[in-house]
Write an enzyme that holds these catalytic residues in place. Sequence first.
Site, PDB file in Angstrom:
ATOM      1  CG  ASP A  60     -22.546  26.482  20.672  1.00  0.00           C
ATOM      2  OD1 ASP A  60     -22.058  26.774  19.808  1.00  0.00           O
ATOM      3  OD2 ASP A  60     -22.111  25.360  21.393  1.00  0.00           O
ATOM      4  CD  GLU A 268     -20.764  23.529  14.017  1.00  0.00           C
ATOM      5  OE1 GLU A 268     -20.488  22.281  14.543  1.00  0.00           O
ATOM      6  OE2 GLU A 268     -19.825  24.545  14.220  1.00  0.00           O
TER       7      GLU A 268
HETATM    8  O1  FUB Z   1     -19.965  24.307  21.048  1.00  0.00           O
HETATM    9  C1  FUB Z   1     -19.473  22.881  20.450  1.00  0.00           C
HETATM   10  C2  FUB Z   1     -20.108  23.035  19.084  1.00  0.00           C
HETATM   11  O2  FUB Z   1     -19.256  24.082  18.484  1.00  0.00           O
HETATM   12  C3  FUB Z   1     -21.256  23.347  18.594  1.00  0.00           C
HETATM   13  O3  FUB Z   1     -22.404  22.331  18.920  1.00  0.00           O
HETATM   14  C4  FUB Z   1     -21.045  23.526  17.376  1.00  0.00           C
HETATM   15  O4  FUB Z   1     -22.394  24.432  16.813  1.00  0.00           O
HETATM   16  C5  FUB Z   1     -19.961  24.566  17.557  1.00  0.00           C
HETATM   17  O5  FUB Z   1     -20.487  25.780  17.853  1.00  0.00           O
END
Ligand code: FUB
Length: 375
Positions: A60, A268
């Site tokens: 991320d 997301e």
């Molecule tokens: O890294 C944990 C979660 O996985 C992140 O918050 C999301 O965007 C996904 O990459």
Amino acid sequence: MEQNLKKFQKTALLFLSVLVLTGCRDESKSEETEENLNVSNDTLPEFASEPLVTDNYTADPSAHVFEGKIYVYPSHDWDSGIPEDDTGAHFNMRDYHVYSMDSVGGEVTDHGMVFDVDDVPWASRQLWAPDAAEKDGKYYLYFPAKDENDIFRIGVAVGDSPAGPFTPQDEPIANSYSIDPAVYKDTDGEYYMYVGGIWGGQLQRYRDNVYQGEDDIYPADDEPALNPKVARMSDDMMGFAEELRDVEILDQEGNPITTGDNERRFFEAAWVHKYNDKYYFSYSTGDTHNIAYAIGDSPYGPFTYQGVILEPVLGWTNHHSIVEHNGKWYLFYHDSSLSGGKTYLRSMKVAEMEYNEDGTIKTISSFADEDDIDL
Ligand code: FUB
């Protein structure tokens, strides 16, 4: 015709590869098989680039130019032994490191751990995707974590240097919820925070910014999809100056993208950047694994869907950031190549990003040559 067939074959191979290497994960989330993958490296395809860091798992990546350098704020993946479940419990990160480089291709410096979950009075677990911002010489690290009730909130930690350390505040940001904060500084000096993530990110448990309880509630497939949220930041950068509001993503006809449109609907990993006076809202489509983007005329949107910036990578999640440095645009992203396909052990990478003359973005693949994918 031949070209279409080749494209279809490549897409099918890539899709199969992602399924095989990360486990089958269907929309219903009922057949998760991806825990404890042990994919040997000789089954992996060639990748377009190498991980930026190999002594830690990093995911991320949120990249910014501070003090002339590129600083990257990633999640810090590790194998905590927590079994996989539909809430993403296996993404059990507990601290953050900050990285920097003078330019892309240069040496990557690890500035060390900037804080641990035990340093955050209100947080219990799961320090997920962070982001950072600078204002008036102070640096702010924004991060999601679960509180004592297992509800995701957004926290802020403050420091005097982009490299940290950062001091977490005693309470999460008032009225914050869900995951994946991304803070965009507009050219007029205002700052906006974008948040949201469905499934494990809990966005589906809210309506009109009110928590509805532990049950997941999704609109019907033909109804507008759940939207990410945005709020302008307060002057002190410690909270929202207004209520979170919906970020609308529309199709080319001006209709909201629907829940059933998994190829295009928001999941997301929101990010906003500006190019030629247009706002670009990019995000992960989650279970279809794209980094998609949409363009608008205001930081609040609405944004009109344009296409895919980054095709599915090795690993289930796809998450990115976009930054301009020395006249070039870069896409920071992650994949699971270093861990041999373990979807919760990811590594950050970078690729140059290019625009077409009409302002659309050229699609990037993380694979050296999709024709070479070896199943
Ligand atoms: O890294 C944990 C979660 O996985 C992140 O918050 C999301 O965007 C996904 O990459």
